[in-house]
Motif scaffolding. Structure first.
Motif, mmCIF file in Angstrom:
data_model
loop_
_atom_site.group_PDB
_atom_site.id
_atom_site.type_symbol
_atom_site.label_atom_id
_atom_site.label_comp_id
_atom_site.label_asym_id
_atom_site.label_seq_id
_atom_site.Cartn_x
_atom_site.Cartn_y
_atom_site.Cartn_z
ATOM 1 N N ILE A 195 10.447 -5.856 -1.108
ATOM 2 C CA ILE A 195 10.474 -6.555 0.178
ATOM 3 C C ILE A 195 10.214 -5.518 1.264
ATOM 4 C CG2 ILE A 195 11.963 -7.786 1.819
ATOM 5 C CD1 ILE A 195 13.404 -8.945 -0.671
ATOM 6 N N HIS A 196 9.324 -5.839 2.182
ATOM 7 C CA HIS A 196 8.988 -4.912 3.255
ATOM 8 C C HIS A 196 10.204 -4.677 4.154
ATOM 9 C CE1 HIS A 196 4.671 -4.338 2.627
ATOM 10 N NE2 HIS A 196 4.644 -5.596 2.204
ATOM 11 N N LEU A 197 10.391 -3.419 4.528
ATOM 12 C CA LEU A 197 11.501 -3.014 5.376
ATOM 13 C C LEU A 197 10.965 -2.724 6.774
ATOM 14 C CD1 LEU A 197 14.552 -2.254 5.410
ATOM 15 C CD2 LEU A 197 13.848 0.089 4.881
ATOM 16 N N PRO A 198 11.358 -3.520 7.774
ATOM 17 C CA PRO A 198 10.846 -3.291 9.131
ATOM 18 C C PRO A 198 11.213 -1.906 9.657
ATOM 19 C CG PRO A 198 11.930 -5.437 8.956
ATOM 20 C CD PRO A 198 12.241 -4.691 7.693
ATOM 21 N N LYS A 233 0.848 -1.192 0.000
ATOM 22 C CA LYS A 233 0.000 0.000 0.000
ATOM 23 C C LYS A 233 0.880 1.237 0.000
ATOM 24 C CE LYS A 233 -0.656 0.170 5.045
ATOM 25 N NZ LYS A 233 0.291 -0.937 5.327
ATOM 26 N N VAL A 234 0.312 2.348 -0.424
ATOM 27 C CA VAL A 234 1.056 3.605 -0.435
ATOM 28 C C VAL A 234 1.545 3.918 0.979
ATOM 29 C CG1 VAL A 234 0.870 6.096 -0.801
ATOM 30 C CG2 VAL A 234 -0.175 4.504 -2.437
ATOM 31 N N GLY A 235 2.820 4.277 1.061
ATOM 32 C CA GLY A 235 3.427 4.581 2.352
ATOM 33 C C GLY A 235 4.239 3.450 2.937
ATOM 34 N N ASP A 236 4.110 2.224 2.403
ATOM 35 C CA ASP A 236 4.891 1.097 2.919
ATOM 36 C C ASP A 236 6.383 1.350 2.722
ATOM 37 O OD1 ASP A 236 2.708 -0.323 3.748
ATOM 38 O OD2 ASP A 236 2.800 -1.841 2.164
ATOM 39 N N ARG A 237 7.169 0.966 3.725
ATOM 40 C CA ARG A 237 8.626 1.036 3.639
ATOM 41 C C ARG A 237 9.125 -0.227 2.936
ATOM 42 N NH1 ARG A 237 11.587 0.788 7.819
ATOM 43 N NH2 ARG A 237 12.819 2.702 7.826
ATOM 44 N N VAL A 238 9.971 -0.071 1.910
ATOM 45 C CA VAL A 238 10.387 -1.211 1.101
ATOM 46 C C VAL A 238 11.843 -1.075 0.661
ATOM 47 C CG1 VAL A 238 8.083 -1.761 0.190
ATOM 48 C CG2 VAL A 238 9.515 -0.076 -0.999
ATOM 49 N N LEU A 239 12.434 -2.217 0.318
ATOM 50 C CA LEU A 239 13.676 -2.241 -0.444
ATOM 51 C C LEU A 239 13.430 -3.094 -1.676
ATOM 52 C CD1 LEU A 239 15.159 -5.230 0.085
ATOM 53 C CD2 LEU A 239 15.670 -4.166 2.275
ATOM 54 N N ASN A 240 14.334 -3.007 -2.634
ATOM 55 C CA ASN A 240 14.113 -3.620 -3.943
ATOM 56 C C ASN A 240 15.093 -4.752 -4.200
ATOM 57 O OD1 ASN A 240 15.040 -2.891 -7.252
ATOM 58 N ND2 ASN A 240 13.100 -3.841 -6.739
ATOM 59 N N SER A 270 16.789 1.274 9.237
ATOM 60 C CA SER A 270 16.743 2.559 8.543
ATOM 61 C C SER A 270 16.726 2.353 7.032
ATOM 62 C CB SER A 270 17.951 3.412 8.932
ATOM 63 O OG SER A 270 19.133 2.873 8.352
ATOM 64 N N PHE A 271 16.354 3.403 6.305
ATOM 65 C CA PHE A 271 16.364 3.311 4.849
ATOM 66 C C PHE A 271 17.782 3.082 4.322
ATOM 67 C CE2 PHE A 271 12.349 5.777 5.359
ATOM 68 C CZ PHE A 271 11.509 4.887 4.710
ATOM 69 N N SER A 272 18.774 3.762 4.889
ATOM 70 C CA SER A 272 20.144 3.567 4.422
ATOM 71 C C SER A 272 20.613 2.142 4.687
ATOM 72 C CB SER A 272 21.088 4.584 5.076
ATOM 73 O OG SER A 272 20.997 4.529 6.491
ATOM 74 N N ALA A 273 20.263 1.592 5.846
ATOM 75 C CA ALA A 273 20.608 0.202 6.129
ATOM 76 C C ALA A 273 19.889 -0.735 5.168
ATOM 77 C CB ALA A 273 20.252 -0.146 7.574
ATOM 78 N N GLY A 274 18.622 -0.417 4.847
ATOM 79 C CA GLY A 274 17.893 -1.215 3.874
ATOM 80 C C GLY A 274 18.574 -1.232 2.524
ATOM 81 N N ALA A 275 19.113 -0.081 2.114
ATOM 82 C CA ALA A 275 19.841 -0.013 0.853
ATOM 83 C C ALA A 275 21.066 -0.921 0.884
ATOM 84 C CB ALA A 275 20.255 1.433 0.569
ATOM 85 N N VAL A 278 13.930 -14.807 -2.074
ATOM 86 C CA VAL A 278 13.560 -15.248 -0.724
ATOM 87 C C VAL A 278 14.763 -15.201 0.210
ATOM 88 C CG1 VAL A 278 11.595 -16.632 -1.452
ATOM 89 C CG2 VAL A 278 13.855 -17.677 -1.365
ATOM 90 N N GLY A 279 15.976 -15.378 -0.342
ATOM 91 C CA GLY A 279 17.184 -15.261 0.472
ATOM 92 C C GLY A 279 17.384 -13.849 0.979
ATOM 93 N N LEU A 280 17.075 -12.866 0.132
ATOM 94 C CA LEU A 280 17.191 -11.473 0.565
ATOM 95 C C LEU A 280 16.180 -11.180 1.669
ATOM 96 C CD1 LEU A 280 18.426 -8.674 0.278
ATOM 97 C CD2 LEU A 280 16.806 -8.219 -1.582
ATOM 98 N N GLU A 281 14.985 -11.716 1.533
ATOM 99 C CA GLU A 281 13.978 -11.512 2.572
ATOM 100 C C GLU A 281 14.417 -12.137 3.894
ATOM 101 O OE1 GLU A 281 9.116 -11.591 2.925
ATOM 102 O OE2 GLU A 281 10.108 -12.893 1.468
ATOM 103 N N ARG A 282 15.060 -13.312 3.835
ATOM 104 C CA ARG A 282 15.601 -13.932 5.057
ATOM 105 C C ARG A 282 16.644 -13.037 5.701
ATOM 106 N NH1 ARG A 282 15.651 -18.773 2.134
ATOM 107 N NH2 ARG A 282 17.905 -18.626 1.757
ATOM 108 N N CYS A 283 17.483 -12.413 4.875
ATOM 109 C CA CYS A 283 18.520 -11.530 5.401
ATOM 110 C C CYS A 283 17.913 -10.335 6.118
ATOM 111 C CB CYS A 283 19.428 -11.065 4.266
ATOM 112 S SG CYS A 283 20.757 -9.964 4.793
ATOM 113 N N VAL A 284 16.872 -9.744 5.528
ATOM 114 C CA VAL A 284 16.195 -8.605 6.165
ATOM 115 C C VAL A 284 15.693 -9.006 7.551
ATOM 116 C CG1 VAL A 284 14.207 -7.061 6.030
ATOM 117 C CG2 VAL A 284 15.573 -7.503 3.987
ATOM 118 N N ARG A 285 15.047 -10.157 7.641
ATOM 119 C CA ARG A 285 14.529 -10.611 8.937
ATOM 120 C C ARG A 285 15.660 -10.861 9.925
ATOM 121 N NH1 ARG A 285 11.336 -14.189 5.824
ATOM 122 N NH2 ARG A 285 12.545 -15.930 6.655
ATOM 123 N N TYR A 286 16.753 -11.453 9.448
ATOM 124 C CA TYR A 286 17.879 -11.768 10.332
ATOM 125 C C TYR A 286 18.482 -10.493 10.914
ATOM 126 C CZ TYR A 286 21.916 -14.309 12.117
ATOM 127 O OH TYR A 286 22.863 -14.866 12.953
#
Length: 356
Positions: free
Chosen positions: A148-151, A94-101, A155-160, A308-316
């Motif tokens: 991928i959703h960014l918790p 949805k609009v406003g969701d925090r994400v990485l690509n 931070s956004f820079s860390a997500g990058a 899916v590996g990138l998503e696992r990394c985000v969660r970790y």
């Protein structure tokens, strides 16, 4: 909007582009952070259009591209959803969701795409920031499925940083099955190497960091390396054997992509050692019998990560509170792009990012 385009031979230009509009299955992301990656330097240093010229005419035609088209750089984007295509499920984004690509797209039908390894697509993958517009701009258009959703705690820079460097290190450690029982040598203390050290620290792995830059060697100790070696001052293999009581490490990862580091990564491992070649480019020469066969060593070539590996990394990263932002030594505005890449090209400091 403005976007950074590499124009060849260590030059770039801040060009004007139309703001993107989403196709039916696309999302527009408003950029909040766009990281710099060592692989960006291939485009920055190379001839104009080099990233497109490696692709076949059929690849370019299928994507409506010419090898002279300006491409916005940057494959480490993080931001917020600004607009959705009509087919995008609002329950998913949805609009406003925090994400990485996840910065690849492919045919979406071949075996590799369906397995999540889109960069290995049989038809040739699109790489956002190299063969399609990337994140060094105010807005980015990508397929909804690539986000991928960014918790909130990241931070956004860390997500990058996670979207390439940290993700690559995490996937390489997974593939090499590194655990707290291992000793690990990491060659090259750029962002991928620094990420490997941070992950090893959290995983309880004794690790040694190797680089030719005294500054990066010191940084590695601050990131949690058990030991660090300046290989411009001493032989890395001899130093690692000394550190391990003559045994060698059980795992080595080369993130530098240069021949000397790759050779040392192999020769510094123990019998049954596992070696990951992660750094892009370069070559290596080995004496197969003593370097591989007699020592029963295994070499793995590893390219980034699956979706899916990138998503696992985000969660970790979120679950273990890894401070990825510590990697950044330079934070820039888009208008400072020329100075930013001149500084990044020196490859002596930490990670850099555009912040919006």
């Amino acid at each position: 909007m403005k976007g950074v385009v590499f124009t060849g031979n260590r030059h770039l230009e801040l060009m004007t582009f139309d703001d993107p509009t989403p196709g039916p299955d696309d999302v527009i992301v408003e950029m909040k952070a766009s990281g710099f990656c060592g692989s960006d330097l291939h485009g920055y240093r190379g001839a104009r259009g080099a990233s497109l010229k490696i692709k076949s005419p059929a690849f370019l035609e299928a994507r409506g591209l010419k090898d002279s088209d300006p491409i916005i750089a940057g494959h480490e984007p993080a931001g917020v959803v600004a607009a959705l295509g009509r087919n995008v499920d609002p329950k998913m984004l949805k609009v406003g969701d925090r994400v990485l690509n996840y910065h690849y797209d492919g045919c979406r039908y071949c075996r590799e795409c369906r397995s999540g390894w889109v960069q290995l697509c049989d038809q040739g993958s699109t790489v956002y920031g190299q063969t399609a517009h990337g994140g060094h701009a105010h807005y980015l258009k990508v397929p909804a499925k690539s986000l991928i959703h960014l918790p909130d705690e990241i931070s956004f820079s860390a997500g990058a940083a996670i979207s390439c460097g940290m993700g690559t290190a995490f996937a390489a450690i997974e593939r090499l099955q590194v655990s707290g029982r291992d000793t690990l040598a990491v060659f090259g203390m750029g962002p991928v190497g620094q990420s490997a050290i941070q992950l090893a620290k959290v995983m309880g792995i004794r690790c040694v960091a190797i680089d030719v830059s005294p500054q990066r060697v010191a940084q590695a100790l601050a990131f949690g390396a058990t030991h660090a070696i300046d290989s411009s001052q001493q032989d890395a293999v001899e130093a690692i054997l000394d550190w391990t009581g003559g045994q060698g490490v059980s795992v080595a990862i080369d993130t530098a992509g240069v021949a000397a580091a790759r050779q040392a990564a192999v020769r510094s491992t123990a019998t049954w050692g596992r070696i990951g070649f992660v750094g892009v480019g370069g070559d290596v020469s080995l004496n197969v019998l003593p370097d591989l066969i007699i020592k029963q060593r295994t070499i793995v070539g590893h390219l980034t990560f699956s979706d899916v590996g990138l998503e696992r990394c985000v969660r970790y990263v979120a679950e273990h509170g890894i401070d990825v932002d510590r990697q950044f030594t330079h934070r820039w505005k888009l208008e400072d792009a020329e100075e930013a890449y001149r500084e990044f090209d020196k490859q002596t400091a930490g990670k850099a990012v555009f912040e919006f």
